[in-house]
Design an enzyme around this catalytic site. Structure first.
Site, PDB file in Angstrom:
ATOM      1  N   CYS A  13      43.573  11.448 -22.117  1.00 21.60           N
ATOM      2  CA  CYS A  13      44.137  11.652 -20.984  1.00 21.60           C
ATOM      3  C   CYS A  13      45.794  11.128 -20.911  1.00 21.60           C
ATOM      4  O   CYS A  13      46.877  10.923 -22.311  1.00 21.60           O
ATOM      5  CB  CYS A  13      43.492   9.420 -20.899  1.00 21.60           C
ATOM      6  SG  CYS A  13      41.184   9.663 -21.247  1.00 21.60           S
ATOM      7  N   GLY A  40      45.511  16.500 -21.698  1.00 17.77           N
ATOM      8  CA  GLY A  40      43.305  16.584 -20.863  1.00 17.77           C
ATOM      9  C   GLY A  40      43.462  17.588 -19.811  1.00 17.77           C
ATOM     10  O   GLY A  40      43.806  17.922 -19.150  1.00 17.77           O
ATOM     11  N   ASN A 114      43.932   5.738 -20.462  1.00 21.17           N
ATOM     12  CA  ASN A 114      43.713   5.745 -21.370  1.00 21.17           C
ATOM     13  C   ASN A 114      44.155   5.611 -22.656  1.00 21.17           C
ATOM     14  O   ASN A 114      44.823   4.092 -22.444  1.00 21.17           O
ATOM     15  CB  ASN A 114      45.524   7.064 -21.474  1.00 21.17           C
ATOM     16  CG  ASN A 114      46.008   7.606 -22.513  1.00 21.17           C
ATOM     17  OD1 ASN A 114      47.138   7.837 -23.028  1.00 21.17           O
ATOM     18  ND2 ASN A 114      45.043   8.147 -23.133  1.00 21.17           N
ATOM     19  N   GLY A 115      43.263   5.922 -24.014  1.00 25.68           N
ATOM     20  CA  GLY A 115      42.658   4.988 -24.723  1.00 25.68           C
ATOM     21  C   GLY A 115      41.395   4.769 -25.318  1.00 25.68           C
ATOM     22  O   GLY A 115      40.586   6.196 -24.772  1.00 25.68           O
ATOM     23  N   CYS A 249      51.001   5.066 -31.734  1.00 26.95           N
ATOM     24  CA  CYS A 249      50.557   6.831 -32.034  1.00 26.95           C
ATOM     25  C   CYS A 249      51.379   7.631 -32.455  1.00 26.95           C
ATOM     26  O   CYS A 249      52.248   8.632 -31.660  1.00 26.95           O
ATOM     27  CB  CYS A 249      49.218   7.616 -31.056  1.00 26.95           C
ATOM     28  SG  CYS A 249      49.044   9.005 -31.985  1.00 26.95           S
ATOM     29  N   TYR A 255      52.487  15.965 -31.763  1.00 29.63           N
ATOM     30  CA  TYR A 255      52.216  17.377 -31.576  1.00 29.63           C
ATOM     31  C   TYR A 255      51.291  16.473 -29.895  1.00 29.63           C
ATOM     32  O   TYR A 255      51.964  17.696 -28.671  1.00 29.63           O
ATOM     33  CB  TYR A 255      50.639  17.064 -32.133  1.00 29.63           C
ATOM     34  CG  TYR A 255      49.818  18.266 -31.027  1.00 29.63           C
ATOM     35  CD1 TYR A 255      49.769  19.471 -31.415  1.00 29.63           C
ATOM     36  CD2 TYR A 255      48.140  17.770 -30.587  1.00 29.63           C
ATOM     37  CE1 TYR A 255      49.333  20.466 -30.084  1.00 29.63           C
ATOM     38  CE2 TYR A 255      47.257  18.805 -30.051  1.00 29.63           C
ATOM     39  CZ  TYR A 255      48.001  20.288 -30.140  1.00 29.63           C
ATOM     40  OH  TYR A 255      47.136  20.790 -29.017  1.00 29.63           O
ATOM     41  N   SER A 296      54.290  23.616 -30.079  1.00 25.19           N
ATOM     42  CA  SER A 296      54.750  22.685 -30.970  1.00 25.19           C
ATOM     43  C   SER A 296      55.455  22.626 -32.102  1.00 25.19           C
ATOM     44  O   SER A 296      56.040  21.749 -32.806  1.00 25.19           O
ATOM     45  CB  SER A 296      53.142  21.664 -31.029  1.00 25.19           C
ATOM     46  OG  SER A 296      52.420  22.504 -31.326  1.00 25.19           O
ATOM     47  N   CYS A 445      51.608   4.067 -35.391  1.00 23.54           N
ATOM     48  CA  CYS A 445      50.310   4.103 -36.214  1.00 23.54           C
ATOM     49  C   CYS A 445      50.346   5.435 -36.678  1.00 23.54           C
ATOM     50  O   CYS A 445      50.202   6.026 -36.343  1.00 23.54           O
ATOM     51  CB  CYS A 445      48.883   3.828 -35.186  1.00 23.54           C
ATOM     52  SG  CYS A 445      47.694   4.357 -35.991  1.00 23.54           S
ATOM     53  N   CYS A 448      45.521   7.682 -39.198  1.00 22.75           N
ATOM     54  CA  CYS A 448      45.373  10.101 -39.565  1.00 22.75           C
ATOM     55  C   CYS A 448      45.368  10.026 -40.918  1.00 22.75           C
ATOM     56  O   CYS A 448      45.312  11.409 -41.017  1.00 22.75           O
ATOM     57  CB  CYS A 448      44.855  10.339 -38.594  1.00 22.75           C
ATOM     58  SG  CYS A 448      46.529  10.502 -37.825  1.00 22.75           S
TER      59      CYS A 448
END
Ligand code: SF4
Length: 480
Positions: A13, A40, A114-115, A249, A255, A296, A445, A448
């Site tokens: 979002c 989004g 958003n989240g 993040c 990206y 990107s 963070c 991933c």
């Protein structure tokens, strides 16, 4: 629906808000959302208040599809918030779109989020047991119901109490009939910044590129754990104590974010350029030309080529008019859906040893097709350079990473990925290299990439399909 975007991490979002008495706040929000469209593409919505009540227009589709000039003219007021959304499950009706508007003890309220909350299911059950009614399955509705639950307090205090209850990742814009509020979770996992327009109006946005679009001057980022309150008295702020270290993040830089945005003091384009520079230091290869995968991969491609002193050329063209690929192609037609978005320029590739620079690999399907297409267009060698470390773990904070069983780097060692993709060689940036590019001390963070989840993840409940395969124990094991 087959959608090539599934081979990329997907942002969920973008949010935008404006406190601007005397301005056409609906149109400014429209332009702000247009600037955030990359975050989004499945639904868009704007809510506006004129001081007495809140009007909303939202629907499935791109910003330009959801709003006509007539729609915007009907949204008259002094404060507005807006939202663009991508959903892992697909949005089929306006009911799933945001902002969410409702009435509670203190009046009308609109909220855009958003989240993703890691304890959404638990909170939803508690609220439902106390009589709350839900219209959708969104985490955002949990927020709205929690605010109503604490409705005997002023909105700022209700939000403070909500922040103690909710766990997970969130940047919110909230609007009452006379206030605009911005909230960033205590880890600062999602970006949110403040801007000011010349006449004293204030703007909140997921990314600074949206401030630029509406000619707002960047003031600062909202701090982790901060609630910003904007009303006729100007701008004020409240904070809750941090729950842990800041954990923005890191994929915003790799990206998600637009390259012209600056988040928490780091320009996205420059961060990507430095990722390319680090990649060249770690993985120098002998090629004739460095070609980025647009958009990107552009900045990291330049960084790579400059550092390695190699020729750089835009050898792949991006079709700027393809937002989504709706048709479900057969295997034979899948190449077409890649070509629709990315088309190589034969003259640049023919007979050359090519280094292709891309930002990340998720499932590997697009990379495989791309390598095939580059070879068909005459590339003598294709070396794939990835300006981030391998994506091995799913995200539980609202990013669609695919399930772990679909993440190619979680399933195969490097040489096997290289073979599957069909590249002459494959090189990822190391995590150390990534941190050198963005500055580790800023607090990120990177779960991933390394499995270290900074925001606690309770087992199973409320985490959506990805989490069901991983108990807390397993998450711990992954981190080792
Ligand atoms: S797990 Fe990855 S995608 Fe999710 S918030 Fe962390 S860095 Fe971003």
């Amino acid at each position: 629906m087959f959608d090539e975007r599934l081979d990329k991490m997907e942002e969920e979002c973008g949010v935008f808000g404006i406190y601007g008495p005397g301005n056409d706040v609906a149109s400014l929000t429209y332009y702000g959302l247009f600037a955030l469209q990359h975050r989004g593409q499945e639904s868009a919505g704007i809510a506006v208040t004129n001081g007495n009540h809140i009007k909303i227009h939202k629907n499935v589709g791109l910003v330009t599809e959801v709003f006509s000039e007539e729609d915007l003219k009907k949204l008259k007021g002094d404060i507005a918030i807006g939202h663009v959304q991508y959903s892992t499950t697909g949005i089929t009706s306006a009911l799933d779109a945001q902002p969410i508007v409702c009435s509670y003890l203190q009046g009308n309220i609109a909220l855009a989020h958003n989240g993703s909350l890691t304890n959404a299911k638990e909170l939803r059950n508690k609220l439902a047991n106390n009589g709350s009614v839900f219209q959708s399955s969104t985490d955002s509705e949990v927020f709205v119901n929690l605010i109503a639950h604490y409705g005997q307090n002023p909105i700022e205090e209700s939000l403070m109490k909500c922040m103690i209850d909710v766990k997970g990742s969130y940047s919110l814009v909230v609007m009452t009939e006379n206030k605009l509020l911005g909230v960033r979770d205590p880890y600062g996992n999602r970006p949110l910044c403040i801007g000011k327009i010349g006449d004293g109006s204030y703007v909140l946005a997921s990314e600074s590129c949206a401030l630029d679009t509406v000619d707002a001057e960047f003031v600062r980022d909202v701090d982790p754990g901060e609630i910003v309150v904007i009303d006729k008295n100007g701008i004020n702020s409240m904070r809750i104590l941090p729950k842990g270290k800041k954990a923005l993040c890191i994929f915003e830089y790799i990206y998600f974010a637009r390259p012209d945005s600056t988040i928490d003091g780091i320009n996205v384009n420059y961060a990507r350029y430095l990722m390319g520079c680090e990649l060249a230091k770690e993985s120098p290869i002998d090629v004739d030309v460095v070609v980025p995968v647009p958009d990107s991969g552009n900045a990291s491609g330049i960084g790579y080529a400059e550092t390695a002193k190699l020729h750089f050329s835009q050898g792949i063209l991006k079709n700027r008019y393809v937002a989504r690929t709706f048709i479900k192609p057969t295997q034979a037609l899948r190449e077409i859906s890649v070509r629709l978005k990315l088309n190589p320029i034969k003259r640049i590739l023919e007979g050359k040893r090519v280094a292709v620079v891309d930002d990340s690999i998720v499932r590997g399907t697009t990379s495989k097709k791309l390598v095939e297409i580059l070879r068909k267009n005459g590339a003598k060698e294709v070396h794939l350079l990835i300006s981030s470390p391998p994506v091995k773990f799913p995200c539980y904070y609202g990013i669609d990473t695919s399930e772990r069983t679909e993440l190619i780097a979680a399933l195969k060692p490097l040489k096997e990925i290289e073979k599957y993709i069909g590249a002459d060689s494959l090189h990822y940036l190391s995590q150390e290299g990534l941190y050198k590019a963005v500055g580790k001390s800023k607090g990120f963070c990177s779960a991933c990439l390394d499995g270290n989840y900074p925001i606690p993840i309770p087992s199973g409940e409320g985490l959506g399909k990805n989490c069901l395969e991983m108990s807390n124990d397993k998450v711990g094991n992954h981190a080792k």
